[in-house]
Design a protein around this motif. Structure first.
Motif, PDB file in Angstrom:
ATOM      1  N   ALA A 125      -3.774  10.731  42.506  1.00 41.77           N
ATOM      2  CA  ALA A 125      -4.428  11.015  40.348  1.00 41.77           C
ATOM      3  C   ALA A 125      -3.655   9.022  39.953  1.00 41.77           C
ATOM      4  N   LEU A 126      -3.166   8.822  40.640  1.00 42.76           N
ATOM      5  CA  LEU A 126      -2.092   7.278  39.923  1.00 42.76           C
ATOM      6  C   LEU A 126      -2.469   6.200  40.497  1.00 42.76           C
ATOM      7  N   ALA A 127      -3.344   5.946  41.856  1.00 41.78           N
ATOM      8  CA  ALA A 127      -3.815   5.260  42.287  1.00 41.78           C
ATOM      9  C   ALA A 127      -4.108   4.272  41.733  1.00 41.78           C
ATOM     10  N   GLY A 128      -5.505   4.740  41.231  1.00 40.25           N
ATOM     11  CA  GLY A 128      -5.917   3.476  40.482  1.00 40.25           C
ATOM     12  C   GLY A 128      -5.426   2.718  39.106  1.00 40.25           C
ATOM     13  N   THR A 129      -4.683   3.842  38.838  1.00 42.08           N
ATOM     14  CA  THR A 129      -3.457   3.068  37.972  1.00 42.08           C
ATOM     15  C   THR A 129      -3.291   1.610  38.397  1.00 42.08           C
ATOM     16  N   ALA A 130      -2.466   2.024  39.909  1.00 42.87           N
ATOM     17  CA  ALA A 130      -1.677   1.341  40.434  1.00 42.87           C
ATOM     18  C   ALA A 130      -1.822   0.085  40.973  1.00 42.87           C
ATOM     19  N   LYS A 131      -3.491   0.359  41.019  1.00 45.85           N
ATOM     20  CA  LYS A 131      -3.872  -1.270  41.341  1.00 45.85           C
ATOM     21  C   LYS A 131      -4.371  -2.013  40.262  1.00 45.85           C
ATOM     22  N   ALA A 132      -5.048  -1.496  39.331  1.00 48.09           N
ATOM     23  CA  ALA A 132      -4.677  -2.006  37.729  1.00 48.09           C
ATOM     24  C   ALA A 132      -3.959  -2.186  37.658  1.00 48.09           C
ATOM     25  N   ALA A 133      -1.944  -1.557  37.857  1.00 49.40           N
ATOM     26  CA  ALA A 133      -1.046  -2.550  37.077  1.00 49.40           C
ATOM     27  C   ALA A 133      -0.223  -3.187  38.220  1.00 49.40           C
ATOM     28  N   GLY A 134      -1.258  -4.041  40.122  1.00 51.59           N
ATOM     29  CA  GLY A 134      -0.643  -4.256  40.304  1.00 51.59           C
ATOM     30  C   GLY A 134       0.753  -3.649  41.238  1.00 51.59           C
ATOM     31  N   ALA A 135       1.236  -2.815  40.737  1.00 51.94           N
ATOM     32  CA  ALA A 135       2.258  -2.449  41.319  1.00 51.94           C
ATOM     33  C   ALA A 135       2.551  -0.694  41.801  1.00 51.94           C
ATOM     34  N   ASP A 136       3.521  -0.969  41.950  1.00 51.37           N
ATOM     35  CA  ASP A 136       3.995   0.459  42.982  1.00 51.37           C
ATOM     36  C   ASP A 136       3.951   1.781  42.138  1.00 51.37           C
ATOM     37  N   ILE A 137       3.657   2.361  41.941  1.00 51.97           N
ATOM     38  CA  ILE A 137       3.940   3.938  41.232  1.00 51.97           C
ATOM     39  C   ILE A 137       5.394   3.977  40.988  1.00 51.97           C
ATOM     40  N   PRO A 138       6.009   3.830  39.500  1.00 49.09           N
ATOM     41  CA  PRO A 138       7.607   4.035  39.731  1.00 49.09           C
ATOM     42  C   PRO A 138       8.078   5.538  40.320  1.00 49.09           C
ATOM     43  N   GLY A 139       8.525   6.244  40.524  1.00 48.28           N
ATOM     44  CA  GLY A 139       9.343   7.341  41.410  1.00 48.28           C
ATOM     45  C   GLY A 139       9.309   8.608  39.910  1.00 48.28           C
ATOM     46  N   ASP A 140      10.101   8.308  38.605  1.00 44.47           N
ATOM     47  CA  ASP A 140       9.697   8.711  37.580  1.00 44.47           C
ATOM     48  C   ASP A 140       8.510   9.812  37.575  1.00 44.47           C
ATOM     49  N   MET A 141       6.976   8.747  37.714  1.00 45.51           N
ATOM     50  CA  MET A 141       5.910   9.545  37.414  1.00 45.51           C
ATOM     51  C   MET A 141       5.406  10.341  38.935  1.00 45.51           C
ATOM     52  N   LEU A 142       6.570  10.492  40.189  1.00 47.25           N
ATOM     53  CA  LEU A 142       5.922  11.772  40.775  1.00 47.25           C
ATOM     54  C   LEU A 142       7.274  12.523  41.398  1.00 47.25           C
ATOM     55  N   PHE A 143       7.781  12.242  40.609  1.00 50.51           N
ATOM     56  CA  PHE A 143       8.682  13.902  41.024  1.00 50.51           C
ATOM     57  C   PHE A 143       8.677  13.940  40.081  1.00 50.51           C
ATOM     58  N   ALA A 144       9.180  14.878  39.432  1.00 47.39           N
ATOM     59  CA  ALA A 144       9.936  16.547  38.147  1.00 47.39           C
ATOM     60  C   ALA A 144      11.016  16.158  37.844  1.00 47.39           C
ATOM     61  N   SER A 145      11.415  16.470  36.861  1.00 46.38           N
ATOM     62  CA  SER A 145      12.793  15.999  36.594  1.00 46.38           C
ATOM     63  C   SER A 145      13.653  17.326  37.000  1.00 46.38           C
ATOM     64  N   GLY A 146      14.682  17.263  36.671  1.00 40.72           N
ATOM     65  CA  GLY A 146      15.262  18.672  36.848  1.00 40.72           C
ATOM     66  C   GLY A 146      15.212  20.304  36.025  1.00 40.72           C
ATOM     67  N   SER A 147      14.630  19.466  34.636  1.00 39.96           N
ATOM     68  CA  SER A 147      14.505  20.723  33.034  1.00 39.96           C
ATOM     69  C   SER A 147      12.783  20.672  33.699  1.00 39.96           C
ATOM     70  N   GLY A 148      12.055  20.105  33.510  1.00 38.86           N
ATOM     71  CA  GLY A 148      11.226  19.481  33.985  1.00 38.86           C
ATOM     72  C   GLY A 148      10.503  19.724  32.212  1.00 38.86           C
ATOM     73  N   LEU A 149      11.852  19.265  31.958  1.00 43.90           N
ATOM     74  CA  LEU A 149      11.046  18.969  30.257  1.00 43.90           C
ATOM     75  C   LEU A 149      11.772  17.619  29.628  1.00 43.90           C
ATOM     76  N   ASP A 150      12.460  16.726  30.894  1.00 37.94           N
ATOM     77  CA  ASP A 150      12.470  15.067  30.335  1.00 37.94           C
ATOM     78  C   ASP A 150      11.556  14.594  29.170  1.00 37.94           C
ATOM     79  N   PRO A 151      12.095  14.563  28.266  1.00 35.96           N
ATOM     80  CA  PRO A 151      10.948  13.371  27.322  1.00 35.96           C
ATOM     81  C   PRO A 151      11.358  12.255  27.276  1.00 35.96           C
ATOM     82  N   HIS A 152      11.904  10.984  28.526  1.00 35.33           N
ATOM     83  CA  HIS A 152      11.750   9.967  28.608  1.00 35.33           C
ATOM     84  C   HIS A 152      10.846   9.117  30.173  1.00 35.33           C
ATOM     85  N   ILE A 153      10.424   8.936  30.057  1.00 34.04           N
ATOM     86  CA  ILE A 153      10.050   7.808  31.020  1.00 34.04           C
ATOM     87  C   ILE A 153      10.777   6.506  31.483  1.00 34.04           C
ATOM     88  N   SER A 154      10.975   5.819  32.962  1.00 36.73           N
ATOM     89  CA  SER A 154      11.874   4.625  32.607  1.00 36.73           C
ATOM     90  C   SER A 154      11.038   3.794  31.644  1.00 36.73           C
TER      91      SER A 154
END
Length: 190
Positions: A104-133
């Motif tokens: 789902a994020l592959a197109g964005t990764a190509k546009a950004a010219g970067a690898d997908i950050p890990g916190d966009m792939l893995f859920a947080s422990g609570s599933g309600l973390d309001p922050h991203i890196s």
């Protein structure tokens, strides 16, 4: 049992009920209201019209292309079912979920010219973390610029907005730089 023992037990029940059921909760609530009134009242966030739109402490589901997206949630951002998926590193279901998120994020990764950050792939422990890196926020800028048809000046302003709303690690030590998604999206709409 003696009548005296029963009387002592009833008195103790009344005293402890008043102490633990009334005095202590009122004391803790009073201290919280005096020391941390915003957090004690849920850290409610208001829009420009003065309407409550959420809490800065709980993630919300944003999936529109023109907004920043939060981390994935194992409980679909529901507070009642919050928590981790409890899928281990050898789980086929976990691998499938991550592969779907990558696709789902592959197109964005190509546009950004970067690898997908890990916190966009893995859920947080609570599933309600309001922050991203900060890296995840910057990773999403190209998608938002395209969806909102921003020019170069607005793109630069969006990067500056991410930088301005970036919070430092907690107490300068714990965690990493992070951005609150709800606050970022509200500023983006302004």
């Amino acid at each position: 049992m003696k009548f005296k023992d029963i009387t002592i037990a009833i008195r103790l029940l009344i005293v402890l009920t008043l102490l633990c059921g009334a005095v202590y909760p009122l004391l803790v609530t009073g201290i919280a209201q005096a020391a941390f009134p915003d957090k004690a009242n849920g850290s409610v966030v208001y829009n420009t019209k003065g309407e409550a739109v959420g809490s800065s402490l709980i993630a919300q589901k944003f999936r529109d292309e023109k907004y920043f997206w939060p981390r994935p949630s194992a409980g679909d951002y529901a507070t009642v079912a919050s928590g981790a998926s409890n899928k281990g590193p050898t789980s086929a279901d976990l691998k499938k979920s991550i592969d779907e998120r990558k696709a789902a994020l592959a197109g964005t990764a190509k546009a950004a010219g970067a690898d997908i950050p890990g916190d966009m792939l893995f859920a947080s422990g609570s599933g309600l973390d309001p922050h991203i890196s900060k890296a995840s926020a910057r990773f999403q800028v190209k998608r938002i610029v395209t969806a909102r048809k921003f020019d170069g000046a607005k793109t630069a302003a969006l990067y500056a907005l991410v930088d301005r709303l970036t919070e430092n690690p907690q107490w300068g030590v714990f965690g990493e730089e992070r951005v609150n998604v709800l606050l970022l999206n509200l500023e983006l709409d302004r």
